[in-house]
Scaffold this motif. Structure first.
Motif, PDB file in Angstrom:
ATOM      1  N   ILE A 126       0.870  -1.187  -0.003  1.00 28.61           N
ATOM      2  CA  ILE A 126      -0.031   0.160   0.116  1.00 28.61           C
ATOM      3  C   ILE A 126       0.765   1.187  -0.145  1.00 28.61           C
ATOM      4  O   ILE A 126       0.394   2.435  -0.391  1.00 28.61           O
ATOM      5  N   ASN A 127       2.016   1.416   0.400  1.00 24.33           N
ATOM      6  CA  ASN A 127       2.912   2.535   0.617  1.00 24.33           C
ATOM      7  C   ASN A 127       4.011   2.409  -0.386  1.00 24.33           C
ATOM      8  O   ASN A 127       5.420   2.704  -0.255  1.00 24.33           O
ATOM      9  N   SER A 128       3.859   2.336  -1.534  1.00 23.16           N
ATOM     10  CA  SER A 128       4.718   1.987  -2.901  1.00 23.16           C
ATOM     11  C   SER A 128       4.091   2.604  -4.117  1.00 23.16           C
ATOM     12  O   SER A 128       2.573   2.763  -4.017  1.00 23.16           O
ATOM     13  N   LEU A 129       4.442   2.731  -5.128  1.00 23.54           N
ATOM     14  CA  LEU A 129       4.143   3.011  -6.236  1.00 23.54           C
ATOM     15  C   LEU A 129       2.902   2.155  -6.940  1.00 23.54           C
ATOM     16  O   LEU A 129       3.081   0.965  -6.999  1.00 23.54           O
ATOM     17  N   ILE A 130       1.728   2.837  -7.021  1.00 23.02           N
ATOM     18  CA  ILE A 130       0.518   1.927  -7.314  1.00 23.02           C
ATOM     19  C   ILE A 130       0.090   2.152  -8.714  1.00 23.02           C
ATOM     20  O   ILE A 130      -0.397   3.391  -9.122  1.00 23.02           O
ATOM     21  N   LEU A 131       0.109   1.016  -9.785  1.00 22.60           N
ATOM     22  CA  LEU A 131      -0.338   1.273 -11.061  1.00 22.60           C
ATOM     23  C   LEU A 131      -1.490   1.102 -11.302  1.00 22.60           C
ATOM     24  O   LEU A 131      -2.023   0.324 -10.484  1.00 22.60           O
ATOM     25  N   PRO A 132      -2.124   1.952 -12.362  1.00 22.68           N
ATOM     26  CA  PRO A 132      -3.753   1.589 -12.590  1.00 22.68           C
ATOM     27  C   PRO A 132      -3.791   0.101 -12.904  1.00 22.68           C
ATOM     28  O   PRO A 132      -5.179  -0.293 -12.565  1.00 22.68           O
ATOM     29  N   SER A 133      -2.830  -0.483 -13.510  1.00 25.86           N
ATOM     30  CA  SER A 133      -3.305  -1.974 -13.661  1.00 25.86           C
ATOM     31  C   SER A 133      -3.287  -2.932 -12.584  1.00 25.86           C
ATOM     32  O   SER A 133      -3.955  -3.883 -12.516  1.00 25.86           O
ATOM     33  N   GLU A 134      -2.708  -2.581 -11.560  1.00 26.08           N
ATOM     34  CA  GLU A 134      -2.626  -3.032 -10.221  1.00 26.08           C
ATOM     35  C   GLU A 134      -4.152  -3.190  -9.722  1.00 26.08           C
ATOM     36  O   GLU A 134      -4.641  -4.088  -8.940  1.00 26.08           O
ATOM     37  N   ILE A 135      -4.784  -1.895  -9.835  1.00 25.44           N
ATOM     38  CA  ILE A 135      -6.080  -1.718  -9.448  1.00 25.44           C
ATOM     39  C   ILE A 135      -7.044  -2.444 -10.082  1.00 25.44           C
ATOM     40  O   ILE A 135      -7.811  -3.108  -9.375  1.00 25.44           O
TER      41      ILE A 135
END
Length: 204
Positions: free
Chosen positions: A180-189
């Motif tokens: 949760i505290n790292s780069l979150i890509l749209p594809s991960e969502i």
């Protein structure tokens, strides 16, 4: 005398029959009135709304907490984009520019995409209502767009997929991604196990 007795008996029978018919008619009228009152009562209980608004270019109802994912393309900066439907059915999203957080009408959101772009509608297995409420309340707090802002508690410095993750994390205690505290890509969502694909809508 016999004729008088016969006449009295006939009148007595007529009176009994007439009284029974009258009482039956009154009972039927009373029953009809009760049914009409029950119908009116049921009608008063019916909701006045006719349903949620529909997503543009579709027959699909919008629900607060729905997550929208746009595939990679020129209209999304080649990286994809995510947003969340708010409690007022506007699209809560974070974009480049100031302020970064903006509520957008669904028609405007779909309208700015190129014809043929695919917009995936994802629905949460739980926590959608809380996420929608949080996003609606906090979208204006996202002031700047920053892909390097990884702190999930920092709303002011934000980007699109982080904001969606924040909405579920803070609004419903649901983690859409493992880190949760790292780069979150749209594809991960989009690939989150907490969301399921409802439909894919083509922009026109």
């Amino acid at each position: 005398m016999r004729k008088i007795l016969v006449l009295i008996s006939a009148l007595f029978v007529f009176f009994i029959v007439f009284s029974g018919l009258s009482n039956s008619a009154q009972a039927a009228e009373h029953e009809t009135q009760n049914v009409e009152n029950e119908i009116e009562s049921e009608q008063e209980k019916e909701p006045l709304s006719v349903g949620n608004p529909l997503y543009p270019n579709s027959n699909l109802e919008m629900y607060p907490g729905d997550v929208l994912y746009t595939s990679k393309g020129w209209s999304t900066g080649l990286v994809g984009h995510t947003a969340i439907v708010g409690t007022d059915f506007r699209i809560m999203e974070v974009l480049t520019g100031t302020p970064a957080g903006r509520p957008t009408l669904a028609s405007s959101f779909f309208g700015r995409h190129d014809p043929g772009d695919k917009i995936t509608v994802l629905r949460a297995t739980s926590g959608a209502s809380g996420a929608a409420t949080w996003a609606t309340k906090n979208v204006s707090s996202a002031q700047s767009y920053n892909l390097l802002s990884h702190n999930i508690d920092n709303i002011g410095s934000n980007y699109c997929s982080k904001f969606v993750a924040q909405a579920f994390y803070h609004g419903s205690n649901v983690s859409l991604v493992s880190s949760i505290n790292s780069l979150i890509l749209p594809s991960e969502i989009k690939s989150s196990s907490k969301l399921r694909v409802i439909a894919t809508i083509t922009a026109k």
